[in-house]
Design a protein around this motif. Structure first.
Motif, mmCIF file in Angstrom:
data_model
loop_
_atom_site.group_PDB
_atom_site.id
_atom_site.type_symbol
_atom_site.label_atom_id
_atom_site.label_comp_id
_atom_site.label_asym_id
_atom_site.label_seq_id
_atom_site.Cartn_x
_atom_site.Cartn_y
_atom_site.Cartn_z
ATOM 1 N N GLU A 29 0.834 -1.211 0.000
ATOM 2 C CA GLU A 29 0.000 0.000 0.000
ATOM 3 C C GLU A 29 0.868 1.261 0.000
ATOM 4 O OE1 GLU A 29 -3.292 0.271 -0.454
ATOM 5 O OE2 GLU A 29 -3.199 -1.899 -0.769
ATOM 6 N N SER A 30 1.925 1.219 0.773
ATOM 7 C CA SER A 30 2.844 2.360 0.809
ATOM 8 C C SER A 30 3.479 2.589 -0.566
ATOM 9 C CB SER A 30 3.918 2.110 1.858
ATOM 10 O OG SER A 30 4.891 3.112 1.830
ATOM 11 N N LEU A 31 3.888 1.516 -1.220
ATOM 12 C CA LEU A 31 4.489 1.631 -2.548
ATOM 13 C C LEU A 31 3.474 2.109 -3.581
ATOM 14 C CD1 LEU A 31 6.750 -1.550 -2.583
ATOM 15 C CD2 LEU A 31 7.498 0.825 -2.509
ATOM 16 N N LYS A 32 2.219 1.694 -3.434
ATOM 17 C CA LYS A 32 1.172 2.172 -4.344
ATOM 18 C C LYS A 32 0.998 3.679 -4.200
ATOM 19 C CE LYS A 32 -1.981 -1.738 -4.999
ATOM 20 N NZ LYS A 32 -3.343 -2.223 -4.722
ATOM 21 N N LYS A 33 0.983 4.167 -2.963
ATOM 22 C CA LYS A 33 0.852 5.607 -2.733
ATOM 23 C C LYS A 33 2.047 6.347 -3.318
ATOM 24 C CE LYS A 33 -1.935 5.339 1.469
ATOM 25 N NZ LYS A 33 -1.965 5.541 2.924
ATOM 26 N N GLU A 34 3.237 5.813 -3.090
ATOM 27 C CA GLU A 34 4.449 6.442 -3.617
ATOM 28 C C GLU A 34 4.421 6.460 -5.144
ATOM 29 O OE1 GLU A 34 9.300 5.891 -3.471
ATOM 30 O OE2 GLU A 34 8.042 4.666 -2.167
ATOM 31 N N HIS A 35 3.989 5.367 -5.747
ATOM 32 C CA HIS A 35 3.885 5.290 -7.207
ATOM 33 C C HIS A 35 2.896 6.321 -7.724
ATOM 34 C CE1 HIS A 35 2.274 3.689 -11.024
ATOM 35 N NE2 HIS A 35 3.540 3.394 -11.250
ATOM 36 N N SER A 36 1.782 6.462 -7.035
ATOM 37 C CA SER A 36 0.775 7.440 -7.441
ATOM 38 C C SER A 36 1.336 8.858 -7.359
ATOM 39 C CB SER A 36 -0.460 7.297 -6.554
ATOM 40 O OG SER A 36 -1.402 8.273 -6.849
ATOM 41 N N GLN A 37 2.042 9.159 -6.284
ATOM 42 C CA GLN A 37 2.643 10.481 -6.127
ATOM 43 C C GLN A 37 3.696 10.738 -7.202
ATOM 44 O OE1 GLN A 37 4.051 10.310 -2.098
ATOM 45 N NE2 GLN A 37 2.105 10.983 -1.216
ATOM 46 N N CYS A 38 4.492 9.724 -7.505
ATOM 47 C CA CYS A 38 5.517 9.870 -8.552
ATOM 48 C C CYS A 38 4.863 10.086 -9.916
ATOM 49 C CB CYS A 38 6.420 8.638 -8.589
ATOM 50 S SG CYS A 38 7.541 8.515 -7.182
#
Length: 102
Positions: A29-38
């Motif tokens: 979930e954290s990586l999904k959020k980071e991917h979305s922000q990127c």
């Protein structure tokens, strides 16, 4: 006694695996959020670059004072920071040469 120890080890292994699954789900979930922000940042940068590109071409003029057509020319940046306007067909041939070098 051996069977009890075996069952206890099995339950401990299951508990550790369940903890690992929870940790991995949290990390996912954290990586999904980071991917979305990127992705949002990349889109914003692309938009800014596109706006800058259009702004530059709106100010450029050829030798006769006519606007430079962005459909026929591209901006080319070299490694020392220089920026040139070159015809698109030359830019494509340079990209092919760069790809061959790599």
């Amino acid at each position: 006694v051996a069977a009890q120890k075996c069952r206890k080890r099995k339950l401990n292994a299951i508990l550790h695996l369940e903890e690992d699954v929870c940790n991995l789900q949290t990390q996912k979930e954290s990586l999904k959020k980071e991917h979305s922000q990127c992705s949002k940042s990349i889109n914003q940068i692309k938009q800014k670059l596109n706006n800058l590109y259009h702004d530059i071409f709106s100010r450029l003029r050829d030798d006769q004072g006519r606007p430079v057509n962005p459909c026929q020319y591209v901006l080319h940046c070299n490694s020392n920071g220089g920026v040139f306007i070159i015809p698109k067909h030359l830019a494509k041939s340079e990209q092919k040469q760069d790809n061959r070098k790599e």
